[in-house]
Design a protein around this motif. Structure first.
Motif, PDB file in Angstrom:
ATOM      1  N   GLU A  47      -9.064  -8.621   9.022  1.00  0.00           N
ATOM      2  CA  GLU A  47      -8.901  -7.195   8.736  1.00  0.00           C
ATOM      3  C   GLU A  47      -9.354  -6.889   7.315  1.00  0.00           C
ATOM      4  OE1 GLU A  47      -5.471  -5.025  10.519  1.00  0.00           O
ATOM      5  OE2 GLU A  47      -4.601  -7.034  10.671  1.00  0.00           O
ATOM      6  N   SER A  50      -7.702  -3.039   1.679  1.00  0.00           N
ATOM      7  CA  SER A  50      -7.961  -1.882   0.821  1.00  0.00           C
ATOM      8  C   SER A  50      -7.890  -2.294  -0.647  1.00  0.00           C
ATOM      9  CB  SER A  50      -6.941  -0.781   1.105  1.00  0.00           C
ATOM     10  OG  SER A  50      -7.029   0.257   0.127  1.00  0.00           O
ATOM     11  N   THR A  55      -1.915   1.018  -0.053  1.00  0.00           N
ATOM     12  CA  THR A  55      -2.551   1.341   1.224  1.00  0.00           C
ATOM     13  C   THR A  55      -2.577   0.115   2.123  1.00  0.00           C
ATOM     14  OG1 THR A  55      -3.948   3.006   0.161  1.00  0.00           O
ATOM     15  CG2 THR A  55      -4.663   2.189   2.307  1.00  0.00           C
ATOM     16  N   ALA A  56      -2.877  -1.048   1.553  1.00  0.00           N
ATOM     17  CA  ALA A  56      -2.909  -2.282   2.330  1.00  0.00           C
ATOM     18  C   ALA A  56      -1.531  -2.641   2.872  1.00  0.00           C
ATOM     19  CB  ALA A  56      -3.447  -3.423   1.465  1.00  0.00           C
ATOM     20  N   ALA A  59      -0.698  -0.436   5.782  1.00  0.00           N
ATOM     21  CA  ALA A  59      -1.513  -0.790   6.949  1.00  0.00           C
ATOM     22  C   ALA A  59      -1.063  -2.102   7.580  1.00  0.00           C
ATOM     23  CB  ALA A  59      -2.985  -0.889   6.545  1.00  0.00           C
ATOM     24  N   VAL A  61      -1.394  -5.012   6.236  1.00  0.00           N
ATOM     25  CA  VAL A  61      -2.350  -6.055   5.889  1.00  0.00           C
ATOM     26  C   VAL A  61      -1.857  -6.891   4.714  1.00  0.00           C
ATOM     27  CG1 VAL A  61      -4.706  -6.455   5.033  1.00  0.00           C
ATOM     28  CG2 VAL A  61      -4.299  -4.760   6.816  1.00  0.00           C
ATOM     29  N   GLY A 170      -2.259  -9.664   7.413  1.00  0.00           N
ATOM     30  CA  GLY A 170      -2.929  -9.031   8.549  1.00  0.00           C
ATOM     31  C   GLY A 170      -3.335 -10.050   9.595  1.00  0.00           C
TER      32      GLY A 170
END
Length: 304
Positions: A47, A50, A55-56, A59, A61, A170
């Motif tokens: 994946e 970011s 943000t990661a 998500a 991740v 992720g």
């Protein structure tokens, strides 16, 4: 001070031969093996990460660790530390690298390759900052999760150290591959697929049906989605074995209603005037009783 050339060489060499780098005090052959270059599919990131850690994390991740206490390596308690965590393990506990459950040794941390905000920060046990340029010359391996201290005697920090950073959580290539197909089976109009991870899913073919008749009978649409077969029309690996009953053949060419042809030889046909025409045989065939053929402008019936 700064990292010495010897430290850089030792770390690079051990990475090249898939070895951990803990401290220059250990010979390379005393280090244990690790996936440093020869990465397995369980550690290939599948994946995107970011450049913004928040943000990661949202998500799914990345996972953030703040002032996580590292585990000193027995025999090198001031110069080598592992990121060890898991059920039943207390962070900061000294570890024996030979006997520890390797599942406790965490890997795959996100470096500043993905953005400056991912740079790991270090503190000592008392909460004092240890800058990257400090005289103890520390280096953290984001792949193996090992903190190495080149010159532990150059500072007066209390150990074990605490680190703040992000770990990749992720999907890995093995999970993506695990979602691909392993085997497939058919039951009527339902296809059942098994993934590499052991799970299965079904695919129903619209309009599919269970074959009708025996396994040598040609299948045909028998109304709606049903299939049918007939013992008057059978076929096997040797070819057509039976064709009986009334049937109709039309439109073989633009000028003929019906044509029987073998290669370039037209054996027989019915033309558009309804005339049955025998084809001209290039070589006179052997006459047989009850047979007829046309060759050399002569028409033969029965035995010549």
């Amino acid at each position: 001070m700064a990292l010495s050339n010897q430290t850089k060489i030792d770390k690079s060499f051990r990475t090249l031969i898939n070895k951990e780098f803990t401290t220059t005090a250990k010979k390379f052959y005393n280090e244990l093996g690790a996936n440093t270059i020869n990465i397995s599919t369980t550690e290939i990131w599948a994946e995107d990460v970011s450049s913004t850690p928040g943000t990661a994390v949202l998500a799914g991740v990345a996972k953030q660790y703040t002032e996580f206490t590292l585990a000193p390596l027995l025999g090198y308690a001031d110069s080598a530390f592992y990121f060890a965590s898991g059920s039943g393990f207390t962070p900061g506990t000294s570890i024996d690298r030979v006997t520890i459950n390797e599942n406790l040794l965490q890997r795959n941390f996100i470096s500043d390759k993905y953005g400056p905000a991912y740079v790991a920060t270090l503190k000592d046990a008392g909460g004092n900052n240890v800058p990257p340029t400090d005289d103890i010359d520390w280096i953290f391996d984001y792949t193996t999760g090992i903190l190495s201290i080149q010159d532990p005697g150059a500072g007066s920090y209390s150990t074990p150290y605490k680190i703040s950073l992000y770990q990749y959580v992720g999907k890995f290539a093995s999970a993506s591959i695990g979602e691909s197909l392993k085997t497939g089976s058919v039951a009527g109009s339902t296809l059942t697929f098994e993934k590499n991870d052991g799970t299965t899913f079904d695919l129903t073919v619209a309009g599919g049906a269970t074959p009708g008749g025996s396994d040598t009978e040609i299948q045909f649409n028998d109304g709606g989605s049903a299939l049918g077969g007939s013992p008057r029309f059978t076929f096997n690996d040797a070819g057509l074995t039976k064709l009986s009953g009334s049937f109709q053949i039309t439109g073989s060419t633009s000028s003929d209603i019906f044509l029987i042809k073998s290669g370039s030889i037209e054996v027989a046909k019915v033309n558009n005037d309804g005339v049955f025409v025998l084809g001209e045989m290039e070589n006179e065939p052997t006459a047989v009783e009850g047979g007829m053929f046309y060759s050399g402008s002569n028409f033969y019936v029965g035995i010549q």
